[in-house]
Design an enzyme around this catalytic site. Structure first.
Site, PDB file in Angstrom:
ATOM      1  N   CYS A 122       0.846  -1.190   0.000  1.00 29.98           N
ATOM      2  CA  CYS A 122       0.000   0.000   0.000  1.00 29.98           C
ATOM      3  C   CYS A 122       0.887   1.249   0.000  1.00 29.98           C
ATOM      4  CB  CYS A 122      -0.873  -0.028   1.245  1.00 29.98           C
ATOM      5  SG  CYS A 122      -1.842   1.461   1.491  1.00 29.98           S
ATOM      6  N   PRO A 123       0.654   2.300  -0.760  1.00 32.23           N
ATOM      7  CA  PRO A 123      -0.503   2.472  -1.637  1.00 32.23           C
ATOM      8  C   PRO A 123      -0.247   2.091  -3.100  1.00 32.23           C
ATOM      9  CG  PRO A 123       0.645   4.553  -1.456  1.00 32.23           C
ATOM     10  CD  PRO A 123       1.470   3.545  -0.712  1.00 32.23           C
TER      11      PRO A 123
END
Ligand code: SF4
Ligand code: SF4
Lengths: 310, 79
Positions: B17-18
């Site tokens: 993430c992200p």
């Protein structure tokens, strides 16, 4: 010159360790300072301090090293600029907030808007002991509401609309707390495990998970200091337009139940969260959609929620 | 479901993430409305966050299944 330290404190001037020096405390509005205000603070720090500000844990800024002889000048200048000074002592402090729904992708409630409203009503109010309030837009709790005397946490209640469910099982996988399990191809939810953050709702491909109640969980009795304690839930799903009223109820309950020298945390520790909750007596909105057993949070399990979320 | 035509594939099992969502989003942006993207992603944080973000951007998840240690998502590109 004779100094009235209490008057000074009210105006955000705090005594510094070094003789005849003061720390001047400024506050932000729910965590935001405009670029204009930042420039003004920078100028004040250059002119009266040592060219720096200290960023506080309650979203404020402090300029240390202000000499006693500059007190009047600086006070006048702050007033003319319209900057907000902070407070200390037995008062309700600046209400802090996370960015919330306005910009945060996880936000369920407009925490900043709520904080500004609460700040407008409660900031600076004289109370028996210092009282801190924090608002977070969702159970991620970035503004640490459970560490405050009063905390608000945005929450949403997922309701299954079974006809829409395609049985894909995605909700089971996206739930960070394993509150959903698939039984005979359909999701069932364990309300005691659900943290009310709505990932199932925002992920469900067919919109089978829908919003039931949405509002704030109201926590009371958090504090840090020498003996830290986490707040516990005393009211649920307080709608945006009733936050002031609900906080007023908590303060009232504290007023009724407290003994001298106690903070909300101490009072709750002495009388128990149930008694405190009963005194707050928040009925709130009832879910019309929800068909399951009564929300597990309304009973004695509130303490567990405090721990879990914290 | 399985005779759906898959127009593009993406493996984000090596990402965190992200980047997981960023790659998915970029891929979808290169596609036409109604086309189908297959994404393979890890359990844990990616499966908790990618579907919500995909839905939030107006795309449609049409299939989710476990594939060994990972998950397989089929996403239909939205508006
Ligand atoms: S508490 Fe929730 S809404 Fe607030 S900043 Fe954190 S994730 Fe966003
Ligand atoms: S709201 Fe969050 S914790 Fe509750 S069931 Fe949905 S995904 Fe799980």
């Amino acid at each position: 010159m004779t100094i009235d330290y209490n008057e000074l404190k009210k105006g955000g001037f705090l005594r510094q360790r070094q003789k005849d020096n003061f720390i001047v405390r400024f506050r932000s509005l729910a965590g935001n300072l405009t670029s204009e205000q930042l420039r003004q603070l920078a100028d004040l720090a250059d002119k009266y301090g040592k060219g720096y500000v200290h960023v506080t844990t309650r979203q404020g800024a402090e300029i240390p090293w202000v000499g006693i002889n500059d007190y009047n000048d600086m006070k006048g200048e702050i007033k003319a600029l319209g900057l907000n000074t902070g407070t200390c002592g037995p008062r309700i402090r600046t209400v802090v907030a996370c960015p919330g729904r306005e910009i945060c992708q996880f936000g369920l409630m407009n925490s900043r808007e709520t904080a500004i409203e609460l700040d407008g009503t409660f900031f600076g109010r004289e109370v028996p002991m210092k009282t801190k309030i924090a608002v977070s837009g969702c159970p991620n709790s970035c503004a640490k509401p459970q560490e405050n005397d009063i905390g608000l946490v945005g929450a949403v209640e997922p309701i299954l609309c079974a006809e829409k469910c395609a049985g894909c099982g995605l909700c089971q996988k996206v739930c960070p707390h394993q509150a959903i399990s698939m039984v005979d191809g359909k999701p069932t939810i364990d309300r005691a495990k659900c943290l009310l953050e709505g990932n199932c709702i925002s992920s469900c491909p067919t919109d089978a998970w829908q919003e039931g109640r949405r509002g704030y969980l109201l926590y009371a009795g958090g504090k840090i200091g020498r003996k830290p304690r986490l707040g516990q839930v005393v009211a649920e799903f307080v709608p945006e337009n009733q936050v002031t009223e609900s906080v007023e109820k908590v303060l009232k309950a504290f007023d009724v139940l407290s003994q001298q020298g106690e903070r909300i945390a101490d009072t709750i520790a002495r009388v128990g969260v149930k008694a405190f909750r009963d005194e707050v007596a928040w009925t709130g909105i009832e879910s019309k959609l929800y068909d399951g057993p009564v929300n597990s949070r309304t009973g004695s399990s509130t303490g567990d929620l405090g721990k879990e979320v914290g | 479901m399985e005779n759906l035509k898959i127009d593009a594939e993406l493996d984000i099992t090596a990402d965190v993430c992200p980047i997981t969502f960023v790659k998915t989003k970029l891929k979808l942006e290169q596609m036409q409305r109604g086309e189908i993207l297959e994404v393979v992603l890890n359990d844990g944080e990616p499966i908790q966050n990618v579907p919500r973000s995909v839905k939030g951007e107006g795309h449609k998840i049409i299939l989710v299944e476990k594939r060994g240690e990972n998950y397989r998502l089929l996403i239909e590109r939205g508006e």
